[in-house]
Design a protein around this motif. Structure first.
Motif, PDB file in Angstrom:
ATOM      1  N   MET A   1       0.856  -1.180   0.000  1.00  0.00           N
ATOM      2  CA  MET A   1       0.000   0.000   0.000  1.00  0.00           C
ATOM      3  C   MET A   1       0.898   1.238   0.000  1.00  0.00           C
ATOM      4  N   PHE A   2       0.695   2.107  -0.966  1.00  0.00           N
ATOM      5  CA  PHE A   2       1.503   3.310  -1.063  1.00  0.00           C
ATOM      6  C   PHE A   2       0.965   4.407  -0.149  1.00  0.00           C
ATOM      7  N   LYS A   3       1.900   5.145   0.450  1.00  0.00           N
ATOM      8  CA  LYS A   3       1.562   6.237   1.353  1.00  0.00           C
ATOM      9  C   LYS A   3       1.483   7.538   0.557  1.00  0.00           C
ATOM     10  N   VAL A   4       0.443   8.331   0.848  1.00  0.00           N
ATOM     11  CA  VAL A   4       0.177   9.525   0.065  1.00  0.00           C
ATOM     12  C   VAL A   4      -0.011  10.741   0.972  1.00  0.00           C
ATOM     13  N   GLY A   5       0.476  11.873   0.473  1.00  0.00           N
ATOM     14  CA  GLY A   5       0.192  13.168   1.075  1.00  0.00           C
ATOM     15  C   GLY A   5      -0.698  13.953   0.126  1.00  0.00           C
ATOM     16  N   VAL A   6      -1.707  14.602   0.645  1.00  0.00           N
ATOM     17  CA  VAL A   6      -2.637  15.398  -0.161  1.00  0.00           C
ATOM     18  C   VAL A   6      -2.531  16.852   0.292  1.00  0.00           C
ATOM     19  N   ILE A   7      -2.306  17.732  -0.677  1.00  0.00           N
ATOM     20  CA  ILE A   7      -2.170  19.156  -0.382  1.00  0.00           C
ATOM     21  C   ILE A   7      -3.166  19.929  -1.243  1.00  0.00           C
ATOM     22  N   THR A   8      -4.016  20.709  -0.601  1.00  0.00           N
ATOM     23  CA  THR A   8      -4.880  21.628  -1.332  1.00  0.00           C
ATOM     24  C   THR A   8      -4.319  23.029  -1.157  1.00  0.00           C
ATOM     25  N   CYS A   9      -4.065  23.681  -2.281  1.00  0.00           N
ATOM     26  CA  CYS A   9      -3.520  25.041  -2.282  1.00  0.00           C
ATOM     27  C   CYS A   9      -4.647  26.011  -2.627  1.00  0.00           C
ATOM     28  N   SER A  10      -5.093  26.741  -1.622  1.00  0.00           N
ATOM     29  CA  SER A  10      -6.219  27.653  -1.826  1.00  0.00           C
ATOM     30  C   SER A  10      -6.239  28.692  -0.722  1.00  0.00           C
ATOM     31  N   ASP A  11      -6.094  29.959  -1.097  1.00  0.00           N
ATOM     32  CA  ASP A  11      -6.185  31.023  -0.107  1.00  0.00           C
ATOM     33  C   ASP A  11      -7.550  31.016   0.578  1.00  0.00           C
ATOM     34  N   LYS A  12      -8.622  30.924  -0.214  1.00  0.00           N
ATOM     35  CA  LYS A  12      -9.976  30.949   0.353  1.00  0.00           C
ATOM     36  C   LYS A  12     -10.234  29.723   1.228  1.00  0.00           C
ATOM     37  N   GLY A  13      -9.776  28.563   0.792  1.00  0.00           N
ATOM     38  CA  GLY A  13      -9.933  27.365   1.600  1.00  0.00           C
ATOM     39  C   GLY A  13      -9.180  27.476   2.914  1.00  0.00           C
ATOM     40  N   PHE A  14      -7.959  27.970   2.844  1.00  0.00           N
ATOM     41  CA  PHE A  14      -7.132  28.131   4.037  1.00  0.00           C
ATOM     42  C   PHE A  14      -7.790  29.073   5.040  1.00  0.00           C
ATOM     43  N   LEU A  15      -8.449  30.113   4.524  1.00  0.00           N
ATOM     44  CA  LEU A  15      -9.116  31.087   5.394  1.00  0.00           C
ATOM     45  C   LEU A  15     -10.501  30.629   5.844  1.00  0.00           C
ATOM     46  N   GLY A  16     -10.944  29.454   5.403  1.00  0.00           N
ATOM     47  CA  GLY A  16     -12.239  28.938   5.790  1.00  0.00           C
ATOM     48  C   GLY A  16     -13.392  29.540   5.014  1.00  0.00           C
ATOM     49  N   GLU A  17     -13.081  30.193   3.903  1.00  0.00           N
ATOM     50  CA  GLU A  17     -14.122  30.828   3.087  1.00  0.00           C
ATOM     51  C   GLU A  17     -14.666  29.905   2.013  1.00  0.00           C
ATOM     52  N   ARG A  18     -14.044  28.753   1.833  1.00  0.00           N
ATOM     53  CA  ARG A  18     -14.484  27.784   0.823  1.00  0.00           C
ATOM     54  C   ARG A  18     -14.184  26.379   1.346  1.00  0.00           C
ATOM     55  N   GLU A  19     -15.155  25.493   1.203  1.00  0.00           N
ATOM     56  CA  GLU A  19     -14.959  24.096   1.604  1.00  0.00           C
ATOM     57  C   GLU A  19     -14.059  23.403   0.581  1.00  0.00           C
ATOM     58  N   ASP A  20     -13.177  22.559   1.059  1.00  0.00           N
ATOM     59  CA  ASP A  20     -12.250  21.854   0.173  1.00  0.00           C
ATOM     60  C   ASP A  20     -12.864  20.554  -0.339  1.00  0.00           C
ATOM     61  N   LEU A  21     -13.680  20.662  -1.357  1.00  0.00           N
ATOM     62  CA  LEU A  21     -14.309  19.482  -1.934  1.00  0.00           C
ATOM     63  C   LEU A  21     -13.300  18.632  -2.708  1.00  0.00           C
ATOM     64  N   SER A  22     -12.340  19.266  -3.355  1.00  0.00           N
ATOM     65  CA  SER A  22     -11.361  18.529  -4.163  1.00  0.00           C
ATOM     66  C   SER A  22     -10.446  17.676  -3.294  1.00  0.00           C
ATOM     67  N   GLY A  23      -9.926  18.239  -2.219  1.00  0.00           N
ATOM     68  CA  GLY A  23      -9.055  17.470  -1.327  1.00  0.00           C
ATOM     69  C   GLY A  23      -9.772  16.273  -0.726  1.00  0.00           C
ATOM     70  N   LYS A  24     -11.009  16.483  -0.300  1.00  0.00           N
ATOM     71  CA  LYS A  24     -11.799  15.386   0.267  1.00  0.00           C
ATOM     72  C   LYS A  24     -12.061  14.302  -0.783  1.00  0.00           C
ATOM     73  N   LEU A  25     -12.311  14.716  -2.010  1.00  0.00           N
ATOM     74  CA  LEU A  25     -12.550  13.766  -3.089  1.00  0.00           C
ATOM     75  C   LEU A  25     -11.285  12.962  -3.399  1.00  0.00           C
ATOM     76  N   ILE A  26     -10.139  13.628  -3.425  1.00  0.00           N
ATOM     77  CA  ILE A  26      -8.874  12.918  -3.651  1.00  0.00           C
ATOM     78  C   ILE A  26      -8.700  11.831  -2.592  1.00  0.00           C
ATOM     79  N   ILE A  27      -8.914  12.185  -1.342  1.00  0.00           N
ATOM     80  CA  ILE A  27      -8.764  11.220  -0.243  1.00  0.00           C
ATOM     81  C   ILE A  27      -9.722  10.056  -0.426  1.00  0.00           C
ATOM     82  N   ASP A  28     -10.965  10.340  -0.758  1.00  0.00           N
ATOM     83  CA  ASP A  28     -11.967   9.294  -0.957  1.00  0.00           C
ATOM     84  C   ASP A  28     -11.555   8.339  -2.087  1.00  0.00           C
ATOM     85  N   ILE A  29     -11.134   8.906  -3.205  1.00  0.00           N
ATOM     86  CA  ILE A  29     -10.728   8.077  -4.352  1.00  0.00           C
ATOM     87  C   ILE A  29      -9.510   7.231  -3.997  1.00  0.00           C
TER      88      ILE A  29
END
Length: 163
Positions: A1-29
């Motif tokens: 099993m390969f180990k993975v790091g997931v990074i979402t780069c988003s000013d708005k996401g970091f500030l809590g102004e936007r939900e990180d749907l892409s990062g969550k989807l990557i993790i799910d997949i």
């Protein structure tokens, strides 16, 4: 099993102004495809922060794969590809080129992607788009081939020739 790091780069996401749907989807997949997510980070579009996060995941956590989401467009704050190249030892251009080529069959806007793929030590780094739809399409297209590439990179497989 390969180990993975997931990074979402988003000013708005970091500030809590936007939900990180892409990062969550990557993790799910990834989890559905038997990859182990070791670390997930939501960070601002800041080149030094992106570089430090990639270096930490690669060198300290020893992940085999880093998938980034976001920061690959034309905005002045989009610096994920530059950060990726600055921390990398070798290019792995074919992955980003394949994603772009496949995505062009879906939307002409794929030509605006500046995403890259590269290798740092024993870690493959792949920039993915910021939109959940594009993330899902890209991962569906590359994930099985990435597995083989990671086997070669981590020296767990030696036969590259097809039979």
């Amino acid at each position: 099993m390969f180990k993975v790091g997931v990074i979402t780069c988003s000013d708005k996401g970091f500030l809590g102004e936007r939900e990180d749907l892409s990062g969550k989807l990557i993790i799910d997949i990834l989890e559905r495809n038997e990859y182990k997510v070791e670390s997930y980070k939501m960070i601002p579009d800041d080149k030094e922060v992106i570089k430090k996060t990639m270096i930490d995941m690669s060198d300290k956590l020893k992940v085999n794969l880093i998938l980034t989401s976001g920061g690959t467009g034309f905005s002045k704050r989009d610096v994920t590809p530059e950060a990726t190249l600055e921390v990398s030892d070798k290019n792995a251009n074919g992955i980003a080129e394949a994603i772009r080529s496949y995505s062009l069959s879906i939307t002409k806007r794929a030509m605006l992607s500046r995403a890259v793929s590269a290798i740092r030590g024993d870690t493959l780094i792949v920039n993915l788009p910021g939109s959940p739809k594009a993330v899902e399409e890209a991962l569906d297209y590359i994930l099985d081939t990435l597995f083989h590439g990671l086997e070669i990179l981590t020296d767990t497989r030696h036969d590259c020739a097809r039979k």
